[in-house]
Write an enzyme that holds these catalytic residues in place. Structure first.
Site, PDB file in Angstrom:
ATOM      1  CE  LYS A 170      -1.722   3.061   1.909  1.00  0.00           C
ATOM      2  NZ  LYS A 170      -1.509   4.481   1.460  1.00  0.00           N
ATOM      3  CD  GLU A 245      13.480   1.199   9.155  1.00  0.00           C
ATOM      4  OE1 GLU A 245      14.012   2.216   9.653  1.00  0.00           O
ATOM      5  OE2 GLU A 245      13.981   0.072   9.226  1.00  0.00           O
ATOM      6  CB  CYS A 279      13.176   9.675   7.700  1.00  0.00           C
ATOM      7  SG  CYS A 279      13.965   8.448   6.678  1.00  0.00           S
ATOM      8  CD  GLU A 369      10.498  13.334  10.659  1.00  0.00           C
ATOM      9  OE1 GLU A 369       9.363  12.857  10.798  1.00  0.00           O
ATOM     10  OE2 GLU A 369      11.474  12.684  10.263  1.00  0.00           O
TER      11      GLU A 369
HETATM   12  P1  NAD Z   1       2.425   8.802   7.210  1.00  0.00           P
HETATM   13  O1  NAD Z   1       2.693   8.042   8.433  1.00  0.00           O
HETATM   14  O2  NAD Z   1       1.323   9.777   7.206  1.00  0.00           O
HETATM   15  O3  NAD Z   1       2.133   7.820   5.985  1.00  0.00           O
HETATM   16  C1  NAD Z   1       2.968   6.748   5.659  1.00  0.00           C
HETATM   17  C2  NAD Z   1       2.140   5.643   5.030  1.00  0.00           C
HETATM   18  O4  NAD Z   1       1.215   5.169   5.994  1.00  0.00           O
HETATM   19  C3  NAD Z   1       1.302   6.085   3.830  1.00  0.00           C
HETATM   20  O5  NAD Z   1       1.254   5.048   2.879  1.00  0.00           O
HETATM   21  C4  NAD Z   1      -0.061   6.296   4.443  1.00  0.00           C
HETATM   22  O6  NAD Z   1      -1.101   6.169   3.522  1.00  0.00           O
HETATM   23  C5  NAD Z   1      -0.093   5.198   5.465  1.00  0.00           C
HETATM   24  N1  NAD Z   1      -1.048   5.415   6.567  1.00  0.00           N
HETATM   25  C6  NAD Z   1      -1.511   6.593   7.061  1.00  0.00           C
HETATM   26  N2  NAD Z   1      -2.395   6.352   8.061  1.00  0.00           N
HETATM   27  C7  NAD Z   1      -2.465   5.023   8.216  1.00  0.00           C
HETATM   28  C8  NAD Z   1      -3.189   4.162   9.092  1.00  0.00           C
HETATM   29  N3  NAD Z   1      -4.018   4.649  10.023  1.00  0.00           N
HETATM   30  N4  NAD Z   1      -3.004   2.848   8.989  1.00  0.00           N
HETATM   31  C9  NAD Z   1      -2.166   2.329   8.076  1.00  0.00           C
HETATM   32  N5  NAD Z   1      -1.469   3.079   7.195  1.00  0.00           N
HETATM   33  C10 NAD Z   1      -1.608   4.410   7.265  1.00  0.00           C
HETATM   34  O7  NAD Z   1       3.812   9.467   6.831  1.00  0.00           O
HETATM   35  P2  NAD Z   1       4.125  10.401   5.589  1.00  0.00           P
HETATM   36  O8  NAD Z   1       3.630  11.762   5.867  1.00  0.00           O
HETATM   37  O9  NAD Z   1       3.650   9.751   4.351  1.00  0.00           O
HETATM   38  O10 NAD Z   1       5.726  10.327   5.597  1.00  0.00           O
HETATM   39  C11 NAD Z   1       6.505  11.180   6.348  1.00  0.00           C
HETATM   40  C12 NAD Z   1       7.008  10.478   7.586  1.00  0.00           C
HETATM   41  O11 NAD Z   1       7.672   9.275   7.260  1.00  0.00           O
HETATM   42  C13 NAD Z   1       8.017  11.285   8.326  1.00  0.00           C
HETATM   43  O12 NAD Z   1       7.740  11.290   9.686  1.00  0.00           O
HETATM   44  C14 NAD Z   1       9.331  10.567   8.065  1.00  0.00           C
HETATM   45  O13 NAD Z   1      10.330  10.743   9.007  1.00  0.00           O
HETATM   46  C15 NAD Z   1       8.900   9.185   7.965  1.00  0.00           C
HETATM   47  N6  NAD Z   1       9.885   8.408   7.223  1.00  0.00           N
HETATM   48  C16 NAD Z   1      10.683   7.523   7.880  1.00  0.00           C
HETATM   49  C17 NAD Z   1      11.642   6.810   7.218  1.00  0.00           C
HETATM   50  C18 NAD Z   1      12.558   5.830   7.895  1.00  0.00           C
HETATM   51  O14 NAD Z   1      13.156   4.994   7.221  1.00  0.00           O
HETATM   52  N7  NAD Z   1      12.708   5.858   9.191  1.00  0.00           N
HETATM   53  C19 NAD Z   1      11.773   6.962   5.848  1.00  0.00           C
HETATM   54  C20 NAD Z   1      10.942   7.868   5.199  1.00  0.00           C
HETATM   55  C21 NAD Z   1       9.982   8.564   5.907  1.00  0.00           C
END
Ligand code: NAD
Length: 462
Positions: A170, A245, A279, A369
């Protein structure tokens, strides 16, 4: 640009049960560039069933054959790299040169590394009178963010397939077109039907249904700590494996002996790259009190150079959010030395490369962040003070240390509560484990450590 109006399930593109669509917008000009289906819980269920049905066959496929499919996948991605780079640029907004070099370049390396690991990893070991088999965990529910659209997918799907797992992906709402191209590449690579499945959809609908589905054995999630916490709770309640992650607030520690100009210039480049949407970005730069003003001047000059070289942030919400953090920095008394909260262009979600000086460890911009091109410079008194500041957030994803010699930097890095540290500007290593201490996550991606996340052990005693 090709856009599918279906989901990739069981080896074919098929209509979604969900009737909604997700509009994809180019953040550079705010124009709509496509629509993809918003899959729902029924679609997720169909995809998980396909992955479950395909699992025994794929798990029993010899590692050499799994390696061959991964090599074919890597080659297919390579053959289509220009199309992928253009798609990433269209939906994420990063400059095309960056999309080519990083958004496509890194996943090619990672896919290649898992083709090699599938062929060479010891999936069986002898321990005394036991033989230990490393067996695939089962069906993986992979949920990815938009910031490195292809890399985040490949960093989960390639090790999962190498291990013998099957996958339902997803991807993030903002970047589903790259995910569709990836699904096409999987298909072209001859990966058997059902081994990889793609359900585009909304996080709280399709993402949640995937995390909660009883047919999923491992949820591998990359994204925000807020959502990760929820997914961890769901997985914990079901006694299901989970890899998280999450976010970061990494420290770039410039020790007094370091080459200051180099450390500051590389540090600014690190934060501005991908418009700050990384990130592991070193968003807090820690400078000794004696060299602080020199560093502030260097950082401000360096940031200004990025003015028209960085892309926009991904969407209108992030545009507001990032500029909101800049306003908070001003309100809490930080000194703005480059950039600011005003949108630099009338169209597109651009944010000026921004540098704050006189940031203190307790300020919001030093703790949370931001996920935009915003750097905070903090002054420290001595090494212990630097360590307290570096370790003083809930995160622990990455970091950097600079010193006159590597040994001095390593000694400091060993005291940092973080999963990955670059020493004097060390290069990206696609085989090194990546993942967080503390609230930056659970588990590791990349290389053999990343492969281990998708394996479980069975011991036979003789
Ligand atoms: P997000 O958590 O909003 O979304 C990430 C994914 O989760 C998307 O596919 C989203 O559709 C899905 N999602 C959202 N709500 C959900 C739920 N209730 N249940 C299941 N899935 C759900 O994050 P974002 O805004 O897309 O990405 C930014 C964040 O990701 C930042 O905090 C960043 O630090 C983090 N990030 C971490 C890493 C790492 O490797 N540690 C890498 C990249 C991004």
């Amino acid at each position: 640009m090709k856009v599918h109006d279906g989901l990739y399930i069981d080896g074919a593109w098929r209509p979604a049960e969900g009737t909604g669509t997700i509009t994809v917008v180019n953040p550079a000009d705010e124009e709509e560039i496509g629509r993809v289906p918003a899959g729902n819980a029924l679609d997720v269920d169909t995809a998980v069933r396909a992955a479950r049905a395909a699992f025994p066959g794929w798990a029993a496929t010899p590692p050499a054959e799994r390696a061959a499919r991964l090599t074919a996948l890597r080659d297919t991605l390579a053959a289509r790299q220009e199309e992928i780079a253009e798609t990433v640029t269209a939906e994420l907004g990063s400059p095309l040169s960056f999309s080519r070099a990083v958004h496509v370049g890194a996943p090619l390396l990672v896919a290649g590394s898992y083709a090699d690991l599938a062929a060479t990893h010891a999936f069986e070991e002898r321990i005394g009178n036991s033989t230990v088999f490393l067996e695939p965990v089962g069906v993986v529910g992979a949920i990815t963010p938009w910031n490195y659209p292809l890399h985040q997918i490949v960093a989960k799907v390639a090790p999962a397939l190498a291990a013998g797992c099957t996958v339902v992906l997803k991807p993030a709402e903002d970047t589903p077109l790259t995910a569709q191209l990836f699904a096409e590449a999987v298909h072209e690579a001859g990966v058997p039907a059902g081994v990889f499945n793609l359900v585009t959809g909304l996080g709280p609908v399709a993402g949640q249904a995937l995390a909660e589905h009883p047919g999923v054995d491992l949820v591998s999630f990359t994204g925000s700590t807020a959502v990760g916490r929820r997914i961890g709770a769901v997985a914990g309640a079901a006694v299901k494996r989970v890899a998280l992650e999450l976010g970061g607030k990494s420290a770039n520690v410039v020790l007094p002996s370091a080459d200051l100009a180099k450390a500051v210039n590389v540090g600014v480049a690190n934060v501005m790259s991908n418009s700050g949407q990384t990130c592991s970005a070193w968003t807090r730069m820690l400078i000794h009190r004696d060299r602080y003003e020199e560093a502030v001047a260097l950082a401000a000059t360096a940031a200004v150079k990025y003015g028209d070289r960085i892309g926009p942030v991904v969407n209108a919400r992030q545009h507001e959010r990032v500029r909101g953090y800049i306003r908070t920095g001003l309100a809490e008394g930080a000194r703005l030395v480059a950039g600011g909260p005003d949108a630099p262009r009338a169209r597109g979600y651009y944010v000026s490369p921004t540098v704050f000086a006189d940031v203190t460890p307790g300020m919001t911009i030093a703790q949370e962040e931001i996920f935009g091109p915003v750097l905070s410079l903090l002054a420290y008194e001595d090494e212990d003070d630097a360590l307290r500041i570096a370790n003083g957030t809930v995160y622990g994803l990455a970091g950097a240390v600079w010193a006159a010699d590597d040994a001095e930097a390593v000694a400091f890095a060993r005291r940092m509560d973080t999963g990955q540290v670059d020493i004097n500007g060390g290069r990206f290593n696609p085989l090194a484990p990546f993942g967080g201490y503390k609230q930056s996550g659970v588990g590791r991606e990349l290389g053999a450590h990343g492969l281990s996340e998708y394996l479980q052990t069975k011991s036979l005693q003789f």
